[in-house]
Design a protein around this motif. Structure first.
Motif, PDB file in Angstrom:
ATOM      1  N   SER A 394      42.669  28.043  46.440  1.00 42.17           N
ATOM      2  CA  SER A 394      41.773  27.900  45.290  1.00 42.17           C
ATOM      3  C   SER A 394      41.875  26.475  44.743  1.00 42.17           C
ATOM      4  CB  SER A 394      42.189  28.885  44.205  1.00 42.17           C
ATOM      5  OG  SER A 394      43.460  28.514  43.705  1.00 42.17           O
ATOM      6  N   ASN A 396      42.624  25.703  41.767  1.00 42.45           N
ATOM      7  CA  ASN A 396      43.819  25.608  40.926  1.00 42.45           C
ATOM      8  C   ASN A 396      45.067  25.294  41.734  1.00 42.45           C
ATOM      9  OD1 ASN A 396      43.060  25.793  38.320  1.00 42.45           O
ATOM     10  ND2 ASN A 396      43.031  28.040  38.301  1.00 42.45           N
ATOM     11  N   VAL A 460      41.191  41.783  34.970  1.00 41.12           N
ATOM     12  CA  VAL A 460      41.110  40.691  35.955  1.00 41.12           C
ATOM     13  C   VAL A 460      42.314  39.774  35.795  1.00 41.12           C
ATOM     14  CG1 VAL A 460      39.785  38.654  36.669  1.00 41.12           C
ATOM     15  CG2 VAL A 460      38.595  40.791  36.114  1.00 41.12           C
ATOM     16  N   GLY A 461      42.629  39.450  34.542  1.00 48.33           N
ATOM     17  CA  GLY A 461      43.762  38.571  34.248  1.00 48.33           C
ATOM     18  C   GLY A 461      45.074  39.128  34.776  1.00 48.33           C
ATOM     19  N   MET A 464      45.238  38.705  38.527  1.00 48.15           N
ATOM     20  CA  MET A 464      45.495  37.306  38.890  1.00 48.15           C
ATOM     21  C   MET A 464      46.971  36.982  38.677  1.00 48.15           C
ATOM     22  SD  MET A 464      42.696  36.371  40.126  1.00 48.15           S
ATOM     23  CE  MET A 464      42.628  34.628  40.410  1.00 48.15           C
ATOM     24  N   GLY A 469      47.752  33.893  40.942  1.00 49.46           N
ATOM     25  CA  GLY A 469      46.550  33.058  41.027  1.00 49.46           C
ATOM     26  C   GLY A 469      45.992  32.906  42.429  1.00 49.46           C
ATOM     27  N   ASN A 472      41.274  35.842  45.519  1.00 49.36           N
ATOM     28  CA  ASN A 472      39.919  35.330  45.406  1.00 49.36           C
ATOM     29  C   ASN A 472      39.254  35.962  44.187  1.00 49.36           C
ATOM     30  OD1 ASN A 472      37.114  35.104  45.640  1.00 49.36           O
ATOM     31  ND2 ASN A 472      37.280  34.817  47.853  1.00 49.36           N
ATOM     32  N   PRO A 473      38.896  35.149  43.174  1.00 52.85           N
ATOM     33  CA  PRO A 473      38.409  35.694  41.902  1.00 52.85           C
ATOM     34  C   PRO A 473      37.193  36.610  42.055  1.00 52.85           C
ATOM     35  CG  PRO A 473      38.725  33.318  41.762  1.00 52.85           C
ATOM     36  CD  PRO A 473      38.939  33.691  43.179  1.00 52.85           C
ATOM     37  N   GLN A 474      36.289  36.270  42.981  1.00 59.50           N
ATOM     38  CA  GLN A 474      35.094  37.110  43.162  1.00 59.50           C
ATOM     39  C   GLN A 474      35.468  38.518  43.640  1.00 59.50           C
ATOM     40  OE1 GLN A 474      33.416  34.102  45.428  1.00 59.50           O
ATOM     41  NE2 GLN A 474      32.956  33.132  43.459  1.00 59.50           N
ATOM     42  N   VAL A 476      38.337  39.986  43.183  1.00 61.17           N
ATOM     43  CA  VAL A 476      39.017  40.687  42.093  1.00 61.17           C
ATOM     44  C   VAL A 476      37.992  41.293  41.139  1.00 61.17           C
ATOM     45  CG1 VAL A 476      40.564  40.437  40.120  1.00 61.17           C
ATOM     46  CG2 VAL A 476      41.067  39.225  42.256  1.00 61.17           C
ATOM     47  N   ASN A 477      37.025  40.518  40.742  1.00 58.76           N
ATOM     48  CA  ASN A 477      35.981  41.004  39.836  1.00 58.76           C
ATOM     49  C   ASN A 477      35.295  42.241  40.384  1.00 58.76           C
ATOM     50  OD1 ASN A 477      35.360  39.557  37.311  1.00 58.76           O
ATOM     51  ND2 ASN A 477      35.460  37.785  38.667  1.00 58.76           N
TER      52      ASN A 477
END
Ligand code: ADP
Ligand code: MG
Length: 486
Positions: A394, A396, A460-461, A464, A469, A472-474, A476-477
């Motif tokens: 990512s 980050n 979501v937090g 993560m 971290g 993959n944020p997508q 997770v959502n």
């Protein structure tokens, strides 16, 4: 009754012309075999020619001429097929011969221009000359407590190219922009290291005012002792205000040489300005006029590197950089060289530019380094950008890796592997974690289901956090939504 700078500019037009001395980066002096190496003991780099002993003869250094031609071409100048050297007579302790060998009416380059922010500034001429020695005054380093000064002739005979602009500059900001571009050009051309603080590039600013609409120029003052871009701007602004005050009081401006006093922030009168006839210029009898053939000029033209303006144009037109990004990258020759290698290696250019302009530049500023002084290489940056581009890590995580690459170097892929930083994109692995989070936060789940949907971000937090971290944020959502809604 001092006017502000704004009020002055409404009434008067500011006229500025700059004379810039660039010290040419040769190994030996312009008319002698003595070395130009910096930092030697006083008077170590001298030969009888540098001392001006009777009977010695100057011999012109061909590399100096090549650099003069190259710079002339880089400044869009004409290179006449003939130039010559002249003696400029004056007496001073740092000039043992009693004259300086310079070029007067037939310089090596004429009629050029450079462009700054859409405006063209004419270059009247560029001529070759020798530098004088240096006086080390009582109280200076090594002479503490003494009552006398000493002469160091190491610098005597160092080649200089004096670049004289037309009086086309109209403000302190423009003068600074001109000087910055000129510095970049000589650095890119490889003829001068362009260091104002160390004096390898020196600038005299000629400043005058005239009423708007007036035809003739006003009387100018010449300001010396300017050794930074900031000083250049401040000195000119001070001088504009000083001259306006005098004119408003009905006094005359004297043509003179003034010195910029950095501590006091003012210019001070140094001496009345000599006119050319005071120097008793005459052709140097010990040197033949120099014939420069078209073939010679063309030979040198082939050595012209890509110059700052061409680089900015290419970055914008071919690589799609913004004008701002292109300007900032080209401003640093080291950064531009680095960027060119990144482009050669091929990667997501937009991403690479963002890293260079963002985290890398911030790091360089904070640590006062150029990019070459870090451990980051074009290869390691490209490797990291590729990992982000492919979604392996990512952005980050990239922020952590770039710091390691800058400070310790190494391979981005290796760091990712060793520290287990790669993104978890395996859906089933993430799904397990989502399920675990939901199970251990039952009360929040109830609240969410009763309509408090802003709690979505909380889940979501938590996921993560569990994955440090790396998820993959997508994904997770998507998975949190699925689990909460069923
Ligand atoms: P000198 O060596 O006597 O200073 P040069 O011809 O080498 O003369 O340089 C003069 C510089 O001053 C040039 O950069 C020129 O553009 C600039 N200049 C000439 N007249 C004026 C003026 N009235 N106001 C501001 N600058 C001027
Ligand atoms: Mg001059």
């Amino acid at each position: 009754m001092s006017m502000t700078l704004e009020e002055i500019k409404e009434k008067y037009e500011v006229i500025i012309g700059l004379e810039v001395h660039a010290q040419l980066k040769t190994k030996s002096k312009i008319f002698a075999t003595a070395s130009t190496e910096f930092g030697k003991a006083p008077n170590e780099n001298v030969t009888p020619v540098c001392l001006g002993l009777p009977g010695v003869l100057p011999v012109l250094n061909k590399v100096v001429v090549n650099m003069g031609i190259l710079t002339g071409l880089a400044l869009n100048c004409e290179i006449p097929n003939r130039c010559k050297f002249d003696r400029k007579q004056y007496f001073y302790a740092d000039l043992p011969k009693g004259y300086q060998i310079s070029q007067y009416d037939e310089p090596i380059a004429i009629k050029g221009f450079i462009k700054i922010a859409g405006k063209t500034i004419g270059i009247t001429r560029a001529h070759l000359e020798e530098d004088a020695g240096k006086l080390v005054h009582a109280g200076a380093d090594g002479l503490a407590g003494s009552t006398y000064s000493k002469v160091d002739l190491n610098r005597a005979g160092t080649p200089l190219l004096e670049i004289v602009s037309e009086p086309d500059i109209r403000s302190a900001e423009e003068a600074r922009a001109y000087m910055e571009e000129l510095r970049n050009i000589v650095r890119y051309a490889g003829v001068c290291d362009g260091n104002l603080e160390e004096g390898s590039m020196r600038c005299d600013a000629n400043v005058s005012l005239r009423l708007w609409g007036q035809k003739e120029f006003g009387t100018r003052a010449e300001i010396k002792n300017i050794n930074s871009f900031r000083a250049l701007q401040r000195a000119i602004e001070y001088e504009i205000e000083r001259q306006a005050d005098l004119i408003e009081d009905g006094e005359k401006i004297v043509q003179e040489t003034r010195l910029w006093n950095e501590q006091k922030g003012i210019t001070e009168s140094m001496r009345g300005k000599e006119d050319a006839h005071d120097y008793r210029y005459f052709p140097e009898p010990d040197l033949m006029p120099l014939e420069i053939s078209e073939e010679w000029i063309e030979e040198v033209r082939k050595q012209l590197p890509e110059l700052p303006q061409q680089k900015r144009d290419r970055y914008q037109e071919q690589l799609g950089l913004s004008e701002y990004d292109a300007t900032v990258i080209v401003e640093s020759m080291e950064m531009a060289g680095f960027f060119d290698k990144v482009v050669e290696l091929q990667t997501n250019i937009k991403m690479a530019v963002n890293w260079l302009m963002g985290d890398v530049t911030a790091y360089l500023k904070e640590n006062k380094l150029t990019i070459n002084e870090t451990k980051l290489t074009p290869e390691s940056l490209v490797e990291m950008v590729n990992l982000i581009d492919k979604g392996t890590i990512s952005n980050n995580i990239g922020k952590k890796i770039i710091l390691t690459l800058l400070e310790k170097g190494g391979s981005a892929a290796k760091i990712v592997e060793e520290q287990g930083m790669s993104v978890i994109s395996d859906e089933s692995a993430i799904k397990d974690i989502v399920k675990k989070v939901i199970k251990s936060n039952q009360s929040q789940v109830d609240l969410y289901k009763s309509g408090k949907t802003q709690l979505f971000g909380f889940f979501v937090g938590q996921v993560m956090k569990e994955t440090k971290g790396r998820a993959n944020p997508q994904t997770v959502n998507k998975l949190v939504k699925e689990e909460l809604d069923n």
